[in-house]
Motif scaffolding. Structure first.
Motif, PDB file in Angstrom:
ATOM      1  N   UNK A  77      -9.015 -19.919  -5.935  1.00  0.00           N
ATOM      2  CA  UNK A  77      -8.833 -18.603  -6.537  1.00  0.00           C
ATOM      3  C   UNK A  77      -8.443 -17.629  -5.430  1.00  0.00           C
ATOM      4  N   UNK A  78      -7.393 -16.862  -5.691  1.00  0.00           N
ATOM      5  CA  UNK A  78      -6.970 -15.861  -4.720  1.00  0.00           C
ATOM      6  C   UNK A  78      -7.338 -14.477  -5.235  1.00  0.00           C
ATOM      7  N   UNK A  79      -7.587 -13.585  -4.301  1.00  0.00           N
ATOM      8  CA  UNK A  79      -7.869 -12.205  -4.654  1.00  0.00           C
ATOM      9  C   UNK A  79      -6.605 -11.393  -4.427  1.00  0.00           C
ATOM     10  N   UNK A  80      -6.141 -10.717  -5.459  1.00  0.00           N
ATOM     11  CA  UNK A  80      -4.977  -9.843  -5.333  1.00  0.00           C
ATOM     12  C   UNK A  80      -5.465  -8.543  -4.684  1.00  0.00           C
ATOM     13  N   UNK A  81      -4.788  -8.122  -3.609  1.00  0.00           N
ATOM     14  CA  UNK A  81      -5.263  -6.975  -2.831  1.00  0.00           C
ATOM     15  C   UNK A  81      -4.323  -5.773  -2.851  1.00  0.00           C
ATOM     16  N   UNK A  82      -3.055  -5.975  -3.206  1.00  0.00           N
ATOM     17  CA  UNK A  82      -2.092  -4.872  -3.252  1.00  0.00           C
ATOM     18  C   UNK A  82      -0.906  -5.295  -4.108  1.00  0.00           C
ATOM     19  N   UNK A  83      -0.153  -4.304  -4.581  1.00  0.00           N
ATOM     20  CA  UNK A  83       1.016  -4.576  -5.409  1.00  0.00           C
ATOM     21  C   UNK A  83       2.178  -3.677  -5.003  1.00  0.00           C
ATOM     22  N   UNK A  84       3.364  -4.093  -5.388  1.00  0.00           N
ATOM     23  CA  UNK A  84       4.560  -3.255  -5.271  1.00  0.00           C
ATOM     24  C   UNK A  84       5.150  -3.113  -6.667  1.00  0.00           C
ATOM     25  N   UNK A  85       5.497  -1.887  -7.032  1.00  0.00           N
ATOM     26  CA  UNK A  85       6.131  -1.611  -8.313  1.00  0.00           C
ATOM     27  C   UNK A  85       7.553  -1.136  -8.070  1.00  0.00           C
ATOM     28  N   UNK A  86       8.414  -1.396  -9.044  1.00  0.00           N
ATOM     29  CA  UNK A  86       9.790  -0.948  -8.949  1.00  0.00           C
ATOM     30  C   UNK A  86      10.274  -0.504 -10.319  1.00  0.00           C
ATOM     31  N   UNK A  87      10.802   0.705 -10.408  1.00  0.00           N
ATOM     32  CA  UNK A  87      11.399   1.186 -11.638  1.00  0.00           C
ATOM     33  C   UNK A  87      10.442   1.722 -12.681  1.00  0.00           C
ATOM     34  N   UNK A  88       9.183   1.872 -12.350  1.00  0.00           N
ATOM     35  CA  UNK A  88       8.214   2.392 -13.309  1.00  0.00           C
ATOM     36  C   UNK A  88       6.798   2.235 -12.804  1.00  0.00           C
ATOM     37  N   UNK A  89       5.826   2.524 -13.657  1.00  0.00           N
ATOM     38  CA  UNK A  89       4.434   2.523 -13.228  1.00  0.00           C
ATOM     39  C   UNK A  89       3.524   1.650 -14.088  1.00  0.00           C
ATOM     40  N   UNK A  90       4.094   0.780 -14.920  1.00  0.00           N
ATOM     41  CA  UNK A  90       3.271  -0.082 -15.768  1.00  0.00           C
ATOM     42  C   UNK A  90       3.249  -1.507 -15.213  1.00  0.00           C
ATOM     43  N   UNK A  91       2.431  -2.344 -15.826  1.00  0.00           N
ATOM     44  CA  UNK A  91       2.288  -3.728 -15.364  1.00  0.00           C
ATOM     45  C   UNK A  91       3.623  -4.461 -15.300  1.00  0.00           C
ATOM     46  N   UNK A  92       4.512  -4.165 -16.219  1.00  0.00           N
ATOM     47  CA  UNK A  92       5.812  -4.822 -16.252  1.00  0.00           C
ATOM     48  C   UNK A  92       6.650  -4.496 -15.012  1.00  0.00           C
ATOM     49  N   UNK A  93       6.287  -3.458 -14.285  1.00  0.00           N
ATOM     50  CA  UNK A  93       7.048  -3.036 -13.107  1.00  0.00           C
ATOM     51  C   UNK A  93       6.495  -3.599 -11.796  1.00  0.00           C
ATOM     52  N   UNK A  94       5.433  -4.395 -11.864  1.00  0.00           N
ATOM     53  CA  UNK A  94       4.924  -5.044 -10.650  1.00  0.00           C
ATOM     54  C   UNK A  94       5.932  -6.110 -10.240  1.00  0.00           C
ATOM     55  N   UNK A  95       6.412  -6.005  -9.004  1.00  0.00           N
ATOM     56  CA  UNK A  95       7.421  -6.953  -8.519  1.00  0.00           C
ATOM     57  C   UNK A  95       6.888  -7.894  -7.456  1.00  0.00           C
ATOM     58  N   UNK A  96       5.857  -7.466  -6.737  1.00  0.00           N
ATOM     59  CA  UNK A  96       5.314  -8.282  -5.646  1.00  0.00           C
ATOM     60  C   UNK A  96       3.808  -8.050  -5.566  1.00  0.00           C
ATOM     61  N   UNK A  97       3.079  -9.109  -5.207  1.00  0.00           N
ATOM     62  CA  UNK A  97       1.624  -9.014  -5.087  1.00  0.00           C
ATOM     63  C   UNK A  97       1.182  -9.587  -3.752  1.00  0.00           C
ATOM     64  N   UNK A  98       0.261  -8.894  -3.083  1.00  0.00           N
ATOM     65  CA  UNK A  98      -0.337  -9.376  -1.842  1.00  0.00           C
ATOM     66  C   UNK A  98      -1.695  -9.962  -2.192  1.00  0.00           C
ATOM     67  N   UNK A  99      -2.082 -11.025  -1.510  1.00  0.00           N
ATOM     68  CA  UNK A  99      -3.302 -11.749  -1.853  1.00  0.00           C
ATOM     69  C   UNK A  99      -3.972 -12.305  -0.605  1.00  0.00           C
ATOM     70  N   UNK A 100      -5.225 -12.680  -0.803  1.00  0.00           N
ATOM     71  CA  UNK A 100      -5.981 -13.399   0.219  1.00  0.00           C
ATOM     72  C   UNK A 100      -6.800 -14.476  -0.473  1.00  0.00           C
ATOM     73  N   UNK A 101      -6.999 -15.572   0.239  1.00  0.00           N
ATOM     74  CA  UNK A 101      -7.852 -16.640  -0.266  1.00  0.00           C
ATOM     75  C   UNK A 101      -9.154 -16.559   0.520  1.00  0.00           C
ATOM     76  N   UNK A 102     -10.227 -16.048  -0.062  1.00  0.00           N
ATOM     77  CA  UNK A 102     -11.482 -15.886   0.659  1.00  0.00           C
ATOM     78  C   UNK A 102     -12.049 -17.198   1.214  1.00  0.00           C
ATOM     79  N   UNK A 103     -11.724 -18.323   0.585  1.00  0.00           N
ATOM     80  CA  UNK A 103     -12.260 -19.617   1.028  1.00  0.00           C
ATOM     81  C   UNK A 103     -11.613 -20.093   2.321  1.00  0.00           C
ATOM     82  N   UNK A 104     -10.340 -19.714   2.530  1.00  0.00           N
ATOM     83  CA  UNK A 104      -9.629 -20.216   3.711  1.00  0.00           C
ATOM     84  C   UNK A 104      -9.185 -19.114   4.663  1.00  0.00           C
ATOM     85  N   UNK A 105      -9.332 -17.860   4.252  1.00  0.00           N
ATOM     86  CA  UNK A 105      -8.873 -16.695   5.005  1.00  0.00           C
ATOM     87  C   UNK A 105      -7.350 -16.616   5.088  1.00  0.00           C
TER      88      UNK A 105
END
Length: 93
Positions: A2-30
């Motif tokens: 399981x990864x933890x999503x830590x940040x997002x990038x949006x493009x062209x709007x401010x709703x979930x459909x506009x999320x284009x990229x997600x930053x994540x970390x895996x707490x088990x492996x760092x």
């Protein structure tokens, strides 16, 4: 895994459909990284990946794939049986 999503990038709007990229970390492996929305959708659906967000109090919300009647699949959090805006509350990059 399981990864933890830590940040997002949006493009062209401010709703979930506009999320284009997600930053994540895996707490088990760092391990950490970033992926496009489409890559995370494929990983969750095809590889049975799991993702979540976590607030300052440690409360988790599961990241799920939403398939709209039209348009591309997108990601949104789901907690306690309710669709939530946890992804939109994350830091933006």
């Amino acid at each position: 895994m399981a990864i933890q999503i830590t940040a997002v990038r949006l493009s062209g709007g401010t709703t979930h459909q506009h999320i284009t990229c997600l930053w994540w970390t895996n707490p088990a492996t760092a391990k950490s990284g970033d992926n496009t929305r489409a890559e995370i959708v494929t990983w969750i659906e095809d590889e049975k990946g799991q993702a979540y967000t976590s607030d300052a109090g440690g409360h988790r919300a599961t990241v799920a794939v939403v398939t709209p009647p039209r348009g591309e699949k997108y990601l949104q959090t789901h907690a306690d049986g309710v669709w939530t805006n946890n992804l939109l509350a994350l830091p933006r990059r």
